[in-house]
Design a protein around this motif. Structure first.
Motif, PDB file in Angstrom:
ATOM      1  N   GLN A  95      -3.974  60.226 -41.916  1.00  0.00           N
ATOM      2  CA  GLN A  95      -4.899  58.878 -41.546  1.00  0.00           C
ATOM      3  C   GLN A  95      -6.197  58.591 -41.973  1.00  0.00           C
ATOM      4  OE1 GLN A  95      -5.369  60.239 -37.466  1.00  0.00           O
ATOM      5  NE2 GLN A  95      -7.181  60.878 -37.801  1.00  0.00           N
ATOM      6  N   TRP A  96      -6.236  56.823 -42.075  1.00  0.00           N
ATOM      7  CA  TRP A  96      -7.422  56.668 -43.243  1.00  0.00           C
ATOM      8  C   TRP A  96      -8.876  56.579 -41.807  1.00  0.00           C
ATOM      9  CZ3 TRP A  96      -7.757  58.012 -48.201  1.00  0.00           C
ATOM     10  CH2 TRP A  96      -8.979  57.505 -48.563  1.00  0.00           C
ATOM     11  N   ASP A  97      -8.697  57.521 -41.409  1.00  0.00           N
ATOM     12  CA  ASP A  97     -10.286  57.285 -39.528  1.00  0.00           C
ATOM     13  C   ASP A  97     -11.812  57.539 -40.648  1.00  0.00           C
ATOM     14  OD1 ASP A  97     -11.162  60.456 -39.830  1.00  0.00           O
ATOM     15  OD2 ASP A  97      -9.547  60.652 -40.010  1.00  0.00           O
ATOM     16  N   GLY A  98     -11.903  56.932 -40.271  1.00  0.00           N
ATOM     17  CA  GLY A  98     -13.795  57.321 -40.533  1.00  0.00           C
ATOM     18  C   GLY A  98     -14.459  56.375 -41.130  1.00  0.00           C
ATOM     19  N   ALA A 132      -2.494  48.686 -39.344  1.00  0.00           N
ATOM     20  CA  ALA A 132      -4.119  49.693 -38.516  1.00  0.00           C
ATOM     21  C   ALA A 132      -3.394  49.007 -37.423  1.00  0.00           C
ATOM     22  CB  ALA A 132      -4.779  48.005 -38.705  1.00  0.00           C
ATOM     23  N   TYR A 133      -4.212  50.498 -37.016  1.00  0.00           N
ATOM     24  CA  TYR A 133      -4.239  51.406 -35.170  1.00  0.00           C
ATOM     25  C   TYR A 133      -5.793  51.679 -34.529  1.00  0.00           C
ATOM     26  CZ  TYR A 133      -3.217  55.714 -36.712  1.00  0.00           C
ATOM     27  OH  TYR A 133      -3.380  56.298 -37.974  1.00  0.00           O
ATOM     28  N   PRO A 134      -6.188  51.624 -33.937  1.00  0.00           N
ATOM     29  CA  PRO A 134      -7.605  52.000 -33.463  1.00  0.00           C
ATOM     30  C   PRO A 134      -7.853  53.974 -33.788  1.00  0.00           C
ATOM     31  CG  PRO A 134      -6.244  51.287 -31.680  1.00  0.00           C
ATOM     32  CD  PRO A 134      -5.171  51.460 -32.619  1.00  0.00           C
ATOM     33  N   ASP A 135      -8.882  53.348 -34.267  1.00  0.00           N
ATOM     34  CA  ASP A 135      -9.402  55.121 -35.059  1.00  0.00           C
ATOM     35  C   ASP A 135      -9.725  56.139 -33.837  1.00  0.00           C
ATOM     36  OD1 ASP A 135     -10.872  57.180 -36.226  1.00  0.00           O
ATOM     37  OD2 ASP A 135     -11.347  55.845 -37.700  1.00  0.00           O
ATOM     38  N   TYR A 136      -9.539  57.026 -33.510  1.00  0.00           N
ATOM     39  CA  TYR A 136     -10.192  57.102 -32.163  1.00  0.00           C
ATOM     40  C   TYR A 136     -10.520  58.917 -32.238  1.00  0.00           C
ATOM     41  CZ  TYR A 136      -6.521  60.764 -34.714  1.00  0.00           C
ATOM     42  OH  TYR A 136      -5.409  61.373 -35.268  1.00  0.00           O
ATOM     43  N   THR A 137     -11.134  58.439 -34.063  1.00  0.00           N
ATOM     44  CA  THR A 137     -11.554  59.420 -34.018  1.00  0.00           C
ATOM     45  C   THR A 137     -13.392  59.019 -33.450  1.00  0.00           C
ATOM     46  OG1 THR A 137     -12.225  58.488 -36.186  1.00  0.00           O
ATOM     47  CG2 THR A 137     -10.751  60.683 -36.204  1.00  0.00           C
ATOM     48  N   ALA A 138     -13.530  57.632 -33.169  1.00  0.00           N
ATOM     49  CA  ALA A 138     -14.799  56.983 -32.642  1.00  0.00           C
ATOM     50  C   ALA A 138     -14.488  57.045 -30.868  1.00  0.00           C
ATOM     51  CB  ALA A 138     -14.817  55.183 -33.529  1.00  0.00           C
ATOM     52  N   PHE A 139     -13.626  57.697 -30.766  1.00  0.00           N
ATOM     53  CA  PHE A 139     -14.024  58.200 -29.276  1.00  0.00           C
ATOM     54  C   PHE A 139     -14.579  59.254 -28.815  1.00  0.00           C
ATOM     55  CE2 PHE A 139      -9.884  55.061 -29.184  1.00  0.00           C
ATOM     56  CZ  PHE A 139     -10.082  54.085 -29.425  1.00  0.00           C
ATOM     57  N   ASP A 140     -14.915  60.082 -29.610  1.00  0.00           N
ATOM     58  CA  ASP A 140     -14.823  61.484 -29.492  1.00  0.00           C
ATOM     59  C   ASP A 140     -16.014  61.962 -29.727  1.00  0.00           C
ATOM     60  OD1 ASP A 140     -15.315  64.485 -29.471  1.00  0.00           O
ATOM     61  OD2 ASP A 140     -13.124  64.657 -31.160  1.00  0.00           O
ATOM     62  N   GLU A 141     -16.691  62.085 -28.981  1.00  0.00           N
ATOM     63  CA  GLU A 141     -18.351  63.006 -29.235  1.00  0.00           C
ATOM     64  C   GLU A 141     -18.253  63.611 -30.141  1.00  0.00           C
ATOM     65  OE1 GLU A 141     -20.390  63.144 -25.033  1.00  0.00           O
ATOM     66  OE2 GLU A 141     -18.894  61.707 -24.546  1.00  0.00           O
ATOM     67  N   SER A 142     -17.718  64.605 -29.961  1.00  0.00           N
ATOM     68  CA  SER A 142     -18.399  65.871 -31.284  1.00  0.00           C
ATOM     69  C   SER A 142     -17.485  65.687 -32.639  1.00  0.00           C
ATOM     70  CB  SER A 142     -17.289  67.068 -31.134  1.00  0.00           C
ATOM     71  OG  SER A 142     -15.402  67.129 -30.777  1.00  0.00           O
ATOM     72  N   PRO A 176     -17.773  63.790 -35.868  1.00  0.00           N
ATOM     73  CA  PRO A 176     -18.793  63.134 -36.352  1.00  0.00           C
ATOM     74  C   PRO A 176     -18.781  61.598 -37.086  1.00  0.00           C
ATOM     75  CG  PRO A 176     -17.901  64.975 -38.266  1.00  0.00           C
ATOM     76  CD  PRO A 176     -17.356  64.490 -37.381  1.00  0.00           C
ATOM     77  N   TYR A 177     -18.387  60.861 -36.585  1.00  0.00           N
ATOM     78  CA  TYR A 177     -18.015  59.286 -36.997  1.00  0.00           C
ATOM     79  C   TYR A 177     -17.712  58.662 -35.312  1.00  0.00           C
ATOM     80  CZ  TYR A 177     -17.812  59.548 -41.587  1.00  0.00           C
ATOM     81  OH  TYR A 177     -18.115  60.471 -42.793  1.00  0.00           O
ATOM     82  N   TYR A 178     -17.841  58.952 -34.198  1.00  0.00           N
ATOM     83  CA  TYR A 178     -18.311  59.137 -33.105  1.00  0.00           C
ATOM     84  C   TYR A 178     -19.219  57.522 -32.472  1.00  0.00           C
ATOM     85  CZ  TYR A 178     -19.611  58.818 -27.930  1.00  0.00           C
ATOM     86  OH  TYR A 178     -19.970  58.256 -26.425  1.00  0.00           O
ATOM     87  N   ASP A 179     -18.749  55.991 -31.970  1.00  0.00           N
ATOM     88  CA  ASP A 179     -19.497  55.539 -32.259  1.00  0.00           C
ATOM     89  C   ASP A 179     -19.315  55.190 -30.258  1.00  0.00           C
ATOM     90  OD1 ASP A 179     -20.418  53.098 -32.094  1.00  0.00           O
ATOM     91  OD2 ASP A 179     -18.817  51.910 -33.064  1.00  0.00           O
TER      92      ASP A 179
END
Length: 198
Positions: A71-74, A116-126, A128-131
């Motif tokens: 995946q290309w997250d962040g 494209a699909y939602p970048d779930y790293t943005a939902f993870d408070e821990s 680095p790219y949490y939003d």
């Protein structure tokens, strides 16, 4: 009486090219010419710790992923996000670019394998790219999956690309260097492949 052959053209912008079917008098009705889009995507090959996690991702890291797919997250830039969310399609070609390092440059080729699909790293408070403003019901950030095609035999450095401004004068990389996901013209993509073997 033979039926008259027709020509069908899908004309779209560079950021929205799809499959073009051309049926000229000399072509089979079933013959299709595929027009892929071309992109450059930047990743940091050197270790950098953010919120206790190393965010580095090199072309070798991609090669080490199962089946060479990741995946290309962040991505947290709206213009780059819009490109991934609205324009990238499966089979689009990618120049994999090493950035924020001593010798930045194009390290190899990849291909989009999932749109494209939602970048779930943005939902993870821990992460680095949490939003906190992005959530599952209203995702703000998106990602795609890419697959390694091949690593270049040598790094094509930014300095080398700049030395070919006559051929690459309107390449986004040389004019808006900070954009992490950017369109590439086919003639630029082809020229870069030629550079690799020089």
């Amino acid at each position: 009486m033979k039926g008259k052959r027709t020509s069908e053209y899908e004309i779209r912008s560079m950021l929205d090219k799809r499959v073009k079917t051309t049926n000229s008098p000399d072509e089979s009705l079933n013959e299709q010419v595929e027009n892929f889009q071309y992109w450059l995507m930047k990743a940091e090959p050197n270790s950098r710790i953010v919120k206790g996690k190393d965010i580095k991702f090199s072309i070798d890291d991609l090669a080490d992923m199962p089946d060479g797919i990741s995946q290309w997250d962040g991505v947290r830039n709206y213009e780059a996000r819009n490109i991934m969310r609205d324009n990238m399609k499966v089979k689009d070609k990618v120049l994999f670019y090493h950035s924020n390092c001593k010798t930045p440059g194009i390290a190899g080729l990849a291909e989009v394998v999932k749109e494209a699909y939602p970048d779930y790293t943005a939902f993870d408070e821990s992460h680095p790219y949490y939003d906190p403003k992005s959530n599952k019901d209203n995702p703000r950030w998106f990602m795609v999956d890419i697959k390694l095609v091949r690593k270049f035999n040598r790094l094509i450095t930014l300095k080398e690309l700049q030395a070919h401004k006559d051929k690459l004068k309107d390449m986004v990389l040389l004019n808006r260097g900070r954009l992490s996901v950017q369109p590439v013209k086919k003639e630029h993509y082809d020229f870069i492949l030629e550079l690799e073997i020089q």
